[in-house]
Design an enzyme around this catalytic site. Structure first.
Site, PDB file in Angstrom:
ATOM      1  NE  ARG A 133      -4.340   7.816  -4.161  1.00 27.05           N
ATOM      2  CZ  ARG A 133      -3.590   7.226  -3.791  1.00 27.05           C
ATOM      3  NH1 ARG A 133      -2.706   6.870  -4.622  1.00 27.05           N
ATOM      4  NH2 ARG A 133      -3.302   6.770  -2.658  1.00 27.05           N
ATOM      5  CG  LEU A 183      -2.021  -1.079   1.181  1.00 26.74           C
ATOM      6  CD1 LEU A 183      -2.605  -1.153   2.650  1.00 26.74           C
ATOM      7  CD2 LEU A 183      -3.036  -0.737   0.497  1.00 26.74           C
ATOM      8  CG  ASP A 184      -0.387   4.635  -2.259  1.00 23.06           C
ATOM      9  OD1 ASP A 184      -1.032   5.080  -1.321  1.00 23.06           O
ATOM     10  OD2 ASP A 184      -0.829   4.896  -3.382  1.00 23.06           O
ATOM     11  NE  ARG A 185       3.688  10.276   1.904  1.00 22.57           N
ATOM     12  CZ  ARG A 185       2.513  11.258   1.869  1.00 22.57           C
ATOM     13  NH1 ARG A 185       1.890  11.384   3.283  1.00 22.57           N
ATOM     14  NH2 ARG A 185       2.330  12.188   1.014  1.00 22.57           N
ATOM     15  CB  SER A 225      -3.449   3.303   0.259  1.00 22.05           C
ATOM     16  OG  SER A 225      -3.548   3.959  -0.951  1.00 22.05           O
TER      17      SER A 225
END
Length: 331
Positions: free
Chosen positions: A249, A110-112, A114
């Site tokens: 997104r 997961l990115d920052r 999320s």
């Protein structure tokens, strides 16, 4: 009865999900988890297995008179009136911490920005992550968006590049666009599945809900529905595979364009990663050894099922390769 650190370490093998809050990278979560576990393991008192020793002088007559020599004596064999010194052999300041590193692997990242379910594999459990990857599991997300503006990075905190009206958008129009996106991705999924849709195998997989690509593909959205709609805000539930959070997104941005407006993504939250759900994910207050051991035990059935699916997939691929080889030889 308190368990020893070595006994707890033997229990730390397997897969478990944690909840990653927004604003932190997956590396921050992994390092914090590792630090907490090592601190707890090193705080457990070690059992001293060595016999404390004491050096006592002993006299003996030689050619030059009485000579003194230091003799090693067991403390247990000394009289009680003689004071003994504690053994410092296993003291932390002498020997150092017992555990300095733990092998912790991470699943689909997961990115920052999320949040949600993030699967980790600890020690030998890190090897199981490859089996999870090879099974090509689907994942569920809750994605929130807002109509009326577009940004450079598709997030609500990015640089605004355009503002538009949105009063003409209705829930029916939104659901029509969702159905269109879902239909195009469904067609792509069938193309990448490499299965004859008229075969019995395709029917059985469709009944079980396992009809999906068994190879790496571009991001695919397998299901999408609107959970909430209150202009300018809306919330979608998305089932997908091989995705990135940035792709989700961008999907919100494309929905806004299809509706003759613009939209930005305000939240991406993963609620399921394969067999691991949000209900079983450990929050940061439960990142301790006992909670991890319980979580690994609870996930054992899911891991065994994953192994079974992996073996079935291997047999299917071997059978397909054998049929392909026989066809080539017959030609």
């Amino acid at each position: 009865m308190q368990r020893s650190a070595a006994s707890l370490m033997r229990s730390l093998h397997g897969l478990f999900p944690v909840y990653k809050p927004p604003g932190f990278t997956w590396k921050n979560v992994r390092d914090t988890l590792q630090m907490k576990l090592l601190k707890e393991l090193n705080s457990i008192k070690r059992c001293s297995s060595s016999q404390p020793l004491l050096f006592l002088p002993e006299g003996s007559e030689g050619s030059s008179g009485v000579e003194l020599a230091k003799v090693v004596t067991c403390v247990a064999s000394l009289p009680k009136e003689i004071p003994s010194l504690p053994s410092l052999v296993n003291h932390e300041l002498v020997k150092g911490p017992a555990y300095n590193w733990l092998k912790i692997g991470v699943g689909h990242k997961l990115d920052r920005l999320s949040s949600g379910v993030l699967v980790f594999g600890i020690r030998d459990g890190a090897k199981l992550l490859s089996s999870m990857y090879e099974n090509h599991y689907t994942r569920d997300y809750t994605v929130c968006g807002t109509f009326g503006k577009a940004t450079a990075d598709f997030t609500d905190g990015g640089k605004i590049i355009e503002k538009t009206t949105f009063n003409h958008i209705t829930r029916d129009k939104l659901e029509r666009i969702i159905a269109m996106i879902q239909g195009s991705n469904q067609k792509a999924m069938l193309t990448h599945s490499h299965i004859d849709l008229k075969s019995q195998e395709a029917y059985d997989l469709a009944v079980q809900g396992k009809l999906r690509p068994k190879v790496k593909t571009p991001p695919l959205i397998l299901g999408m529905r609107c959970l909430e709609f209150s202009l300018p805000d809306f919330t979608l539930e998305i089932q997908c595979m091989h995705e990135t959070q940035q792709h989700l997104r961008k999907t919100i941005h494309e929905i806004g364009l299809e509706l003759r407006s613009t939209a930005v993504c305000t939240k991406v939250r993963r609620t399921r990663d394969g067999p691991f759900t949000l209900d079983s994910a450990l929050t940061h207050v439960h990142w301790d050894v006992d909670s991890l051991c319980r979580a690994i035990k609870e996930c054992k059935a899911s891991v065994e099922e994953m192994y079974k699916e992996n073996i079935d997939l291997f047999l299917q691929n071997a059978k397909a390769e054998e049929l392909l080889t026989s066809d080539v030889r017959s030609q």
